[in-house]
Structures are given as C-alpha cells and as structure tokens.
Design a protein around this motif. Structure first.
Motif, PDB file in Angstrom:
ATOM      1  N   LEU A 135       4.620 -28.307 -12.690  1.00 58.76           N
ATOM      2  CA  LEU A 135       3.677 -29.650 -12.338  1.00 58.76           C
ATOM      3  C   LEU A 135       2.557 -29.041 -11.471  1.00 58.76           C
ATOM      4  O   LEU A 135       1.532 -29.719 -11.570  1.00 58.76           O
ATOM      5  CB  LEU A 135       4.639 -30.639 -11.603  1.00 58.76           C
ATOM      6  N   LYS A 136       2.644 -27.992 -10.652  1.00 59.51           N
ATOM      7  CA  LYS A 136       1.697 -27.549  -9.656  1.00 59.51           C
ATOM      8  C   LYS A 136       1.112 -26.589 -10.411  1.00 59.51           C
ATOM      9  O   LYS A 136      -0.190 -26.102  -9.767  1.00 59.51           O
ATOM     10  CB  LYS A 136       2.336 -27.111  -8.412  1.00 59.51           C
ATOM     11  N   ASP A 137       1.478 -26.065 -11.718  1.00 54.59           N
ATOM     12  CA  ASP A 137       0.780 -24.814 -12.344  1.00 54.59           C
ATOM     13  C   ASP A 137       0.788 -23.501 -11.518  1.00 54.59           C
ATOM     14  O   ASP A 137      -0.001 -23.041 -11.483  1.00 54.59           O
ATOM     15  CB  ASP A 137      -0.508 -25.448 -12.666  1.00 54.59           C
ATOM     16  N   SER A 138       1.851 -23.463 -10.807  1.00 58.95           N
ATOM     17  CA  SER A 138       2.021 -22.321  -9.895  1.00 58.95           C
ATOM     18  C   SER A 138       2.755 -21.362 -10.398  1.00 58.95           C
ATOM     19  O   SER A 138       4.130 -21.603 -10.534  1.00 58.95           O
ATOM     20  CB  SER A 138       2.425 -22.859  -8.480  1.00 58.95           C
ATOM     21  N   GLU A 139       2.265 -20.159 -10.759  1.00 57.24           N
ATOM     22  CA  GLU A 139       2.777 -19.053 -11.223  1.00 57.24           C
ATOM     23  C   GLU A 139       3.890 -18.594 -10.132  1.00 57.24           C
ATOM     24  O   GLU A 139       5.023 -18.212 -10.671  1.00 57.24           O
ATOM     25  CB  GLU A 139       2.225 -17.865 -11.587  1.00 57.24           C
ATOM     26  N   ALA A 140       3.572 -18.472  -8.793  1.00 52.77           N
ATOM     27  CA  ALA A 140       4.640 -18.089  -7.742  1.00 52.77           C
ATOM     28  C   ALA A 140       5.627 -18.669  -7.541  1.00 52.77           C
ATOM     29  O   ALA A 140       6.807 -18.450  -7.458  1.00 52.77           O
ATOM     30  CB  ALA A 140       3.874 -17.844  -6.433  1.00 52.77           C
ATOM     31  N   VAL A 141       5.587 -20.058  -7.825  1.00 52.59           N
ATOM     32  CA  VAL A 141       6.760 -21.030  -7.948  1.00 52.59           C
ATOM     33  C   VAL A 141       7.971 -20.775  -9.138  1.00 52.59           C
ATOM     34  O   VAL A 141       9.066 -20.784  -8.765  1.00 52.59           O
ATOM     35  CB  VAL A 141       6.391 -22.520  -7.655  1.00 52.59           C
ATOM     36  N   VAL A 142       7.187 -20.525 -10.062  1.00 56.26           N
ATOM     37  CA  VAL A 142       8.058 -20.540 -11.450  1.00 56.26           C
ATOM     38  C   VAL A 142       8.949 -19.170 -11.201  1.00 56.26           C
ATOM     39  O   VAL A 142       9.993 -19.093 -11.540  1.00 56.26           O
ATOM     40  CB  VAL A 142       7.107 -20.397 -12.513  1.00 56.26           C
ATOM     41  N   ASP A 196       3.836 -39.060 -14.445  1.00 50.39           N
ATOM     42  CA  ASP A 196       2.903 -38.769 -15.059  1.00 50.39           C
ATOM     43  C   ASP A 196       2.378 -37.092 -15.290  1.00 50.39           C
ATOM     44  O   ASP A 196       1.585 -36.887 -14.402  1.00 50.39           O
ATOM     45  CB  ASP A 196       1.682 -39.721 -14.871  1.00 50.39           C
ATOM     46  N   LEU A 197       2.787 -36.529 -16.475  1.00 45.42           N
ATOM     47  CA  LEU A 197       2.548 -35.088 -16.395  1.00 45.42           C
ATOM     48  C   LEU A 197       1.257 -34.505 -16.969  1.00 45.42           C
ATOM     49  O   LEU A 197       0.906 -35.287 -18.033  1.00 45.42           O
ATOM     50  CB  LEU A 197       3.832 -34.561 -17.118  1.00 45.42           C
ATOM     51  N   ASP A 198       0.858 -33.417 -16.305  1.00 45.24           N
ATOM     52  CA  ASP A 198      -0.339 -33.138 -17.126  1.00 45.24           C
ATOM     53  C   ASP A 198       0.121 -31.887 -17.756  1.00 45.24           C
ATOM     54  O   ASP A 198       0.583 -30.877 -17.551  1.00 45.24           O
ATOM     55  CB  ASP A 198      -1.238 -32.630 -16.112  1.00 45.24           C
ATOM     56  N   LEU A 199       0.004 -32.063 -19.267  1.00 42.53           N
ATOM     57  CA  LEU A 199       0.552 -30.981 -20.076  1.00 42.53           C
ATOM     58  C   LEU A 199      -0.423 -30.180 -20.635  1.00 42.53           C
ATOM     59  O   LEU A 199      -0.329 -29.328 -21.405  1.00 42.53           O
ATOM     60  CB  LEU A 199       0.879 -31.828 -21.565  1.00 42.53           C
ATOM     61  N   GLN A 200      -1.585 -30.010 -19.686  1.00 43.97           N
ATOM     62  CA  GLN A 200      -2.514 -28.971 -20.187  1.00 43.97           C
ATOM     63  C   GLN A 200      -2.615 -27.858 -19.069  1.00 43.97           C
ATOM     64  O   GLN A 200      -3.757 -26.938 -19.340  1.00 43.97           O
ATOM     65  CB  GLN A 200      -4.099 -29.512 -20.246  1.00 43.97           C
ATOM     66  N   THR A 201      -1.527 -27.604 -18.368  1.00 39.84           N
ATOM     67  CA  THR A 201      -1.489 -26.490 -17.307  1.00 39.84           C
ATOM     68  C   THR A 201      -1.176 -25.142 -18.324  1.00 39.84           C
ATOM     69  O   THR A 201      -0.667 -25.367 -19.095  1.00 39.84           O
ATOM     70  CB  THR A 201      -0.437 -26.924 -16.314  1.00 39.84           C
ATOM     71  N   GLY A 254      11.979 -29.410 -22.423  1.00 43.32           N
ATOM     72  CA  GLY A 254      12.173 -30.722 -21.799  1.00 43.32           C
ATOM     73  C   GLY A 254      11.069 -31.556 -21.341  1.00 43.32           C
ATOM     74  O   GLY A 254      11.100 -32.746 -21.711  1.00 43.32           O
ATOM     75  N   MET A 255      10.049 -30.756 -21.114  1.00 39.09           N
ATOM     76  CA  MET A 255       8.765 -31.625 -20.386  1.00 39.09           C
ATOM     77  C   MET A 255       8.277 -32.195 -21.862  1.00 39.09           C
ATOM     78  O   MET A 255       7.788 -33.147 -21.948  1.00 39.09           O
ATOM     79  CB  MET A 255       7.852 -30.697 -19.905  1.00 39.09           C
ATOM     80  N   SER A 256       8.043 -31.367 -23.142  1.00 39.56           N
ATOM     81  CA  SER A 256       7.697 -31.721 -24.434  1.00 39.56           C
ATOM     82  C   SER A 256       8.453 -32.996 -24.736  1.00 39.56           C
ATOM     83  O   SER A 256       7.925 -33.824 -25.136  1.00 39.56           O
ATOM     84  CB  SER A 256       7.763 -30.575 -25.347  1.00 39.56           C
ATOM     85  N   ILE A 257       9.899 -32.989 -24.652  1.00 34.49           N
ATOM     86  CA  ILE A 257      10.622 -33.872 -25.108  1.00 34.49           C
ATOM     87  C   ILE A 257      10.485 -35.308 -24.540  1.00 34.49           C
ATOM     88  O   ILE A 257      10.294 -36.414 -24.830  1.00 34.49           O
ATOM     89  CB  ILE A 257      12.083 -33.576 -25.201  1.00 34.49           C
ATOM     90  N   GLY A 258      10.460 -35.142 -23.055  1.00 33.38           N
ATOM     91  CA  GLY A 258      10.234 -36.345 -22.219  1.00 33.38           C
ATOM     92  C   GLY A 258       8.961 -36.951 -22.266  1.00 33.38           C
ATOM     93  O   GLY A 258       8.609 -38.140 -22.226  1.00 33.38           O
ATOM     94  N   SER A 259       8.065 -36.186 -22.690  1.00 30.73           N
ATOM     95  CA  SER A 259       6.270 -36.735 -22.875  1.00 30.73           C
ATOM     96  C   SER A 259       6.129 -37.098 -24.298  1.00 30.73           C
ATOM     97  O   SER A 259       5.183 -37.554 -24.641  1.00 30.73           O
ATOM     98  CB  SER A 259       5.627 -35.703 -22.557  1.00 30.73           C
ATOM     99  N   GLY A 260       7.192 -36.759 -25.123  1.00 31.36           N
ATOM    100  CA  GLY A 260       6.869 -37.090 -26.602  1.00 31.36           C
ATOM    101  C   GLY A 260       5.996 -36.047 -27.407  1.00 31.36           C
ATOM    102  O   GLY A 260       5.466 -36.498 -28.397  1.00 31.36           O
ATOM    103  N   ALA A 261       5.698 -34.946 -26.959  1.00 35.85           N
ATOM    104  CA  ALA A 261       4.975 -34.204 -27.424  1.00 35.85           C
ATOM    105  C   ALA A 261       5.569 -33.269 -28.348  1.00 35.85           C
ATOM    106  O   ALA A 261       6.044 -32.218 -28.201  1.00 35.85           O
ATOM    107  CB  ALA A 261       4.064 -33.247 -26.341  1.00 35.85           C
ATOM    108  N   TRP A 262       5.943 -33.882 -29.564  1.00 38.53           N
ATOM    109  CA  TRP A 262       6.956 -32.970 -30.391  1.00 38.53           C
ATOM    110  C   TRP A 262       6.480 -31.808 -30.928  1.00 38.53           C
ATOM    111  O   TRP A 262       7.195 -31.025 -31.457  1.00 38.53           O
ATOM    112  CB  TRP A 262       7.169 -34.028 -31.563  1.00 38.53           C
TER     113      TRP A 262
END
Length: 334
Positions: A135-142, A196-201, A254-262
């Motif tokens: 969500l934060k688009d943070s590589e360090a957190v991942v 409300d997720l941003d799926l363009q990160t 999971g994010m794709s399924i939850g957002s319906g981005a099949w």
C-alpha cells in the motif's frame, strides 16, 4: 574436523555384541563407563559423515531391545595424534556434499511440518506488514515482512518427506504450507475489500507478471534452502530468499482478488505456483543427491518409488507452467 559425539547406554547383556558391532563402523575413538543402573555408557567420537551409519544400527536395535538410549552432541574440538595425521584425508571429505545425519534432519522436519501458534502468528504479522508495504509502495517494508515470514520450513518439509516416502509428514507439511499462503492471501483480500487500493504501484505490478526468470529464482531459492537445511545452517537469510519467491506474489494475489482485478490475479497466481513448484523441484533433487534414504527395506522400496514420482510429477508441473508463461507473455504482448 567435523566431529560428533554419540552417547549410547547399553544394557549389560548387550555390551559384548555392541562392542563387536562398533568394529564394523568408522570412528575416531570411544570410551566405556559403568553406570549405577548396570548399563554401560559408550561415548563414541565419529566424523559427521560416518555418524548416520552408527545411528541407523542403533535405531534398528532400539526397536528390538529395551534399555538402549542414544544421545547425539556436536564436538567443538578434538585433538589427538591421529587427528593431525589425518589432515590430508579431510580435503577429500570437504569435496563431498556434507550434511547432518538423517535422524537429526527428521526431528527438524517433524517440527517444520506442524501448525503452531508461533508459525501462525508470524505468518499473520508478515502478511500485515507485507500488505502495508504494498500500500505504501515501500520496498523496505516488504523486505522487512520477508525477514519474519517462516515460509521456508513447510516447503522444505514437503520435499524431504517426499524423498523418504513419508506421506503422513508430507500431508501435514502441505497443509501447513497452504495455510501460510492462505493466511497471506486472506489478509491482503481483507485489506483490498476494506480500503481503496492503488493497483498501479511498483511493488504490486512487479508481482502480477511471471517470466522464465522466476523459474530460475525459484530453483535457486529451493536449492539454497535445501543445502542450508542439510547442514543445519541458520535459515534466516535463506528463509528471506524463499519468502521473496512466496510472500509478495501471495499478497499480490489477494489484493487482485479483493479488487476484482482478475487478469492480474491470474498472473500473480501463476507466479506463486511457479515459485512453489520450482523450489520443490530443486529441493527434491538436492535431497536425492545428498543420499537421504530410510533404513528398513520396505521403507527403502517405498522411498525409491516416491523419489522418482516426486521428481517426475514436479518436473511435469514446472514444464506445464513454463508453457503457460509463454502463452501469458504472448497474450500480454498483443
């Protein structure tokens, strides 16, 4: 030298036969000590590569005779005239694929195959941290999430138990591994539904496409994990490498399924599956090369069949997945 100490408590009626059996094995030295209960304590110092043969014999005897007890210890240092004379032979030993004894590895596998609160909570926390990193688009957190994700244990346990033909442990390991992936997917679905997720990160998009390079990553991760396990090395760094292949794609799924981005869900699901199968294929091959075998004849026959079927089955799946990757790449390029 890589040495271990075997302590064996032998009943009085079996002392002579045990002493004769020791002559059939390679060891550095041993001592005897009479104990108060009448048994004799044998302390046997042996090279790590020879320990498994001795333990196999003791395992057979312990099933038949009461009173045998065996304890295995690492040896930090051992000096004698013979150890200095044998330094040249050590070079040949170092050239071989070294590993801990089968008995030591089985204890670790049994532990890794079980679902525990510690495992569940670490998976849960790593899933929350990883999803937050997306969500934060943070590589360090991942990366931080991958450090705490205990995803290597059950996957390695699946490969190891398939080599031995131990379908009970194989089933437990598979359930434990699927639970881990399921928790990660479930947490990320929950985040996607509630927010409300941003799926363009960058973190998300990079885990929704799969290439043949991902198969190489999975194979390298599996081989590294298997070698670290065989030598009982610290699994932290290798665990991160396996988590790289499993945790982020599971979050993306999971994010794709939850957002319906099949369409993205298909790509991330394919990536998760490719990575799991590539890791298993590499681990099964490494374990086969290392000479992991059961002791009893019936188990040996079952393990031989299971080993071949495991390698063949996983290889076919990886080949099919590679074909799907070609198809997917062709579709994305249109």
């Amino acid at each position: 030298m890589n040495l271990q100490l075997i302590e064996v408590y032998v009943p009085p009626s079996n002392v002579e036969s045990f002493t004769r059996k020791l002559d059939n094995f390679s060891y550095e030295t041993y001592w005897e000590e009479k104990k108060a209960d009448g048994r004799t304590l044998f302390r046997v110092v042996a090279r790590k590569g020879n320990v498994e043969d001795i333990l196999n014999e003791l395992e057979e005897v312990s099933h038949q005779i009461d009173g045998f007890e065996t304890v295995l210890f690492p040896v930090r240092s051992y000096f004698s005239k013979d150890t200095f004379d044998a330094e040249d032979n050590d070079e040949e030993q170092k050239a071989k694929l070294q590993r801990a004894s089968r008995q030591e590895l089985l204890l670790t596998i049994d532990k890794n195959s079980k679902i525990t609160w510690n495992y569940f909570l670490l998976i849960l926390l790593s899933a929350i941290v990883a999803t937050t990193g997306f969500l934060k688009d943070s590589e360090a957190v991942v990366i931080g999430a991958m450090v705490i994700a205990p995803m290597i244990g059950p996957v390695i346990a699946i490969a190891f138990s398939s080599i031995l033909g131990d379908y009970r442990v194989l089933g437990k390991s598979a359930v434990t591994s699927l639970l881990g992936v399921g928790v990660v997917v479930g947490i990320s679905i929950l985040f996607a539904v509630l927010m409300d997720l941003d799926l363009q990160t960058t973190q998300y998009l990079s885990r929704t496409k799969v290439t043949l390079i991902d198969i190489i990553l999975g194979v390298a991760s599996g081989a590294a994990g298997a070698l670290a396990f065989l030598n009982r090395l610290s699994g932290n760094l290798v665990g991160v490498m396996v988590a790289v292949a499993l945790l982020p794609p599971s979050v993306a799924l999971g994010m794709s399924i939850g957002s319906g981005a099949w369409e993205f869900a298909y790509g991330s699901f394919l990536l998760v599956t490719v990575n799991i199968m590539s890791i298993l294929l590499a681990a099964v091959i490494v374990f086969s090369i290392s000479g992991i075998r059961p002791v009893q004849w019936k188990e040996v026959q079952k393990a031989n069949v299971s080993r071949l079927l495991s390698i063949l089955f996983i290889f076919i799946i990886v080949a099919v997945l590679a074909l799907l990757i070609f198809i997917s790449e062709g579709r994305f390029n249109l």
